[in-house]
Design a protein around this motif. Structure first.
Motif, PDB file in Angstrom:
ATOM      1  N   ARG A   9      25.281  68.728  71.873  1.00  0.00           N
ATOM      2  CA  ARG A   9      25.456  68.337  73.271  1.00  0.00           C
ATOM      3  C   ARG A   9      24.121  68.501  74.009  1.00  0.00           C
ATOM      4  O   ARG A   9      23.309  69.342  73.642  1.00  0.00           O
TER       5      ARG A   9
ATOM      6  N   ASN B 176      23.985  78.668  68.496  1.00  0.00           N
ATOM      7  CA  ASN B 176      25.007  78.161  69.410  1.00  0.00           C
ATOM      8  C   ASN B 176      26.322  78.470  68.725  1.00  0.00           C
ATOM      9  O   ASN B 176      26.889  77.633  68.035  1.00  0.00           O
ATOM     10  N   PRO B 177      26.803  79.709  68.867  1.00  0.00           N
ATOM     11  CA  PRO B 177      27.987  80.114  68.100  1.00  0.00           C
ATOM     12  C   PRO B 177      29.270  79.617  68.770  1.00  0.00           C
ATOM     13  O   PRO B 177      29.223  79.137  69.904  1.00  0.00           O
ATOM     14  N   PRO B 178      30.411  79.737  68.093  1.00  0.00           N
ATOM     15  CA  PRO B 178      31.676  79.418  68.775  1.00  0.00           C
ATOM     16  C   PRO B 178      31.892  80.399  69.914  1.00  0.00           C
ATOM     17  O   PRO B 178      31.791  81.606  69.704  1.00  0.00           O
ATOM     18  N   TYR B 179      32.163  79.880  71.132  1.00  0.00           N
ATOM     19  CA  TYR B 179      32.318  80.809  72.255  1.00  0.00           C
ATOM     20  C   TYR B 179      33.489  80.494  73.180  1.00  0.00           C
ATOM     21  O   TYR B 179      33.603  81.036  74.263  1.00  0.00           O
ATOM     22  N   ILE B 180      34.363  79.586  72.754  1.00  0.00           N
ATOM     23  CA  ILE B 180      35.532  79.261  73.584  1.00  0.00           C
ATOM     24  C   ILE B 180      36.638  80.289  73.294  1.00  0.00           C
ATOM     25  O   ILE B 180      36.900  80.592  72.130  1.00  0.00           O
TER      26      ILE B 180
ATOM     27  N   ALA C 269      33.594  75.900  64.890  1.00  0.00           N
ATOM     28  CA  ALA C 269      32.407  75.850  65.743  1.00  0.00           C
ATOM     29  C   ALA C 269      32.755  76.094  67.212  1.00  0.00           C
ATOM     30  O   ALA C 269      31.861  76.209  68.049  1.00  0.00           O
ATOM     31  N   LEU C 270      34.053  76.159  67.519  1.00  0.00           N
ATOM     32  CA  LEU C 270      34.484  76.285  68.920  1.00  0.00           C
ATOM     33  C   LEU C 270      35.123  77.634  69.237  1.00  0.00           C
ATOM     34  O   LEU C 270      34.849  78.243  70.269  1.00  0.00           O
TER      35      LEU C 270
ATOM     36  N   LEU D 185      29.741  70.418  64.714  1.00  0.00           N
ATOM     37  CA  LEU D 185      29.890  70.179  66.149  1.00  0.00           C
ATOM     38  C   LEU D 185      28.959  69.027  66.539  1.00  0.00           C
ATOM     39  O   LEU D 185      27.851  68.939  66.017  1.00  0.00           O
TER      40      LEU D 185
ATOM     41  N   GLU E 291      23.025  80.195  72.933  1.00  0.00           N
ATOM     42  CA  GLU E 291      23.817  79.422  73.891  1.00  0.00           C
ATOM     43  C   GLU E 291      25.055  80.250  74.230  1.00  0.00           C
ATOM     44  O   GLU E 291      25.597  80.946  73.374  1.00  0.00           O
TER      45      GLU E 291
ATOM     46  N   VAL F 290      37.248  66.626  72.048  1.00  0.00           N
ATOM     47  CA  VAL F 290      36.659  67.849  71.503  1.00  0.00           C
ATOM     48  C   VAL F 290      37.634  68.494  70.514  1.00  0.00           C
ATOM     49  O   VAL F 290      37.306  68.778  69.367  1.00  0.00           O
TER      50      VAL F 290
HETATM   51  N1  GLN Z   1      29.855  73.440  74.429  1.00  0.00           N
HETATM   52  C1  GLN Z   1      30.982  73.236  73.566  1.00  0.00           C
HETATM   53  C2  GLN Z   1      32.137  72.727  74.382  1.00  0.00           C
HETATM   54  O1  GLN Z   1      32.361  73.193  75.467  1.00  0.00           O
HETATM   55  C3  GLN Z   1      31.358  74.520  72.862  1.00  0.00           C
HETATM   56  C4  GLN Z   1      30.375  74.873  71.860  1.00  0.00           C
HETATM   57  C5  GLN Z   1      30.568  76.233  71.335  1.00  0.00           C
HETATM   58  O2  GLN Z   1      31.625  76.876  71.346  1.00  0.00           O
HETATM   59  N2  GLN Z   1      29.498  76.718  70.853  1.00  0.00           N
HETATM   60  O3  GLN Z   1      32.828  71.841  73.951  1.00  0.00           O
END
Ligand code: GLN
Length: 292
Positions: free
Chosen positions: A95, A191-195, A215-216, A92, A246, A207
């Motif tokens: 950011r 900062n794990p995948p969190y979407i 990672a997303l 990733l 995160e 993105v």
């Molecule tokens: N912040 C990233 C984004 O919105 C997502 C990163 C994540 O999932 N850890 O593109």
């Protein structure tokens, strides 16, 4: 022969035609980065004649940007918390949001370093190594392990440790969450995948096409990784240890609840520069806490 100013102007025009929001800045930044010039040098050195190979590199980079590749991926690196970090397709792009996590954890890392003389940190899903390396750079007593399911990401993180002179205090572990982690840590960050999976198709092309899906994508409700971490973290965290995560802008309550149900308590929630909830600090629940 083309001049630097001519190349910047042509790039700016093509970026503007393609609808890039900040065409002038991107043109200067991309071309300056390719030629190793500061923005002042780009402004003041417009008469410089470009060699054929420089012209070719610039036009290749412009095409890549027009296909949505982010500027820092084209340049191959970006700055994060005062470090320069290489990027690869397995990582990733770090950011500014993630600097909020580093800033939130830093006072705790300094306090533990002061109290104990040294501290061990685990960064899960380390990617470029950004969080672990930024904290290690800022706290000389800190030793970090960066884990990731991607071997390629770990190679990039190790290269970044060398690049920033932290290779003696950073090691890697190829692991899915805690599967192959050994030892106990004072601080565990991620900062794990969190979407949410169903939101992924709506992400910007910059993105969606270039940051690694692993990672997303946080699964159907975006919270899979937090459940895995909360389920596994217990034996790997010192009794007085700290977890720094995160989170997505709307996940403060849900992530805090996941950890609360596994016996952890929220120490602090921190917002990012845009005013969104972005970071949670948690620790093991204190049984001696007076009930209120
Ligand atoms: N912040 C990233 C984004 O919105 C997502 C990163 C994540 O999932 N850890 O593109």
């Amino acid at each position: 022969m083309k001049t630097l100013a001519g190349a910047v102007m042509a790039a700016r025009r093509r970026f503007a035609e393609a609808g890039l929001a900040d065409a002038a800045f991107e043109a200067r930044y991309l071309i300056g980065g390719l030629l190793g010039l500061s923005s002042t040098q780009v402004f003041t050195g417009g008469d410089r004649l470009l060699t054929l190979s420089e012209t070719a590199r610039i036009s290749d980079a412009i095409e890549r940007r027009l296909h949505h590749e982010p500027v820092h991926r084209i340049l191959g690196s970006r700055d994060f918390f005062g470090l320069t970090l290489k990027l690869s397709k397995e990582t990733l792009e770090p950011r500014p949001d993630t600097e909020t996590l580093v800033e939130a954890v830093l006072p705790h890392a300094r306090r533990i370093a002061e109290e104990k003389g040294s501290l061990r940190l685990l960064d899960m899903g380390t990617g470029t190594g950004a969080i672990a390396l930024a904290l290690a750079k800022s706290v000389p007593q800190l030793t970090a392990v960066g884990s990731d399911i991607s071997r390629g990401a770990l190679d990039t993180a190790l290269a970044n440790a060398h690049l920033n002179g932290i290779e003696n205090r950073f090691s890697t572990c190829e692991s899915r969450w805690f599967d192959r982690i050994e030892g106990c840590f004072d601080i565990i960050v991620s900062n794990p995948p969190y979407i949410r999976s169903d939101v992924i198709p709506q992400l910007a092309e910059d993105v969606r096409f270039f940051d690694p899906m692993a990672a997303l994508d946080g699964g159907p409700d975006g919270l899979d990784a937090y459940r895995d971490i909360a389920d596994g973290v217990g034996p790997f965290l010192q009794p007085d240890g700290m977890i720094g995560l995160e989170i997505g802008f709307d996940q403060k309550e849900t992530v805090a609840a996941i950890f609360r149900s596994r016996g952890f308590e929220l120490v602090e929630a921190v917002r990012d520069y845009g005013g969104n909830d972005r970071v949670l600090l948690l620790r093991a629940g204190r049984e001696d806490k007076p009930s209120s």
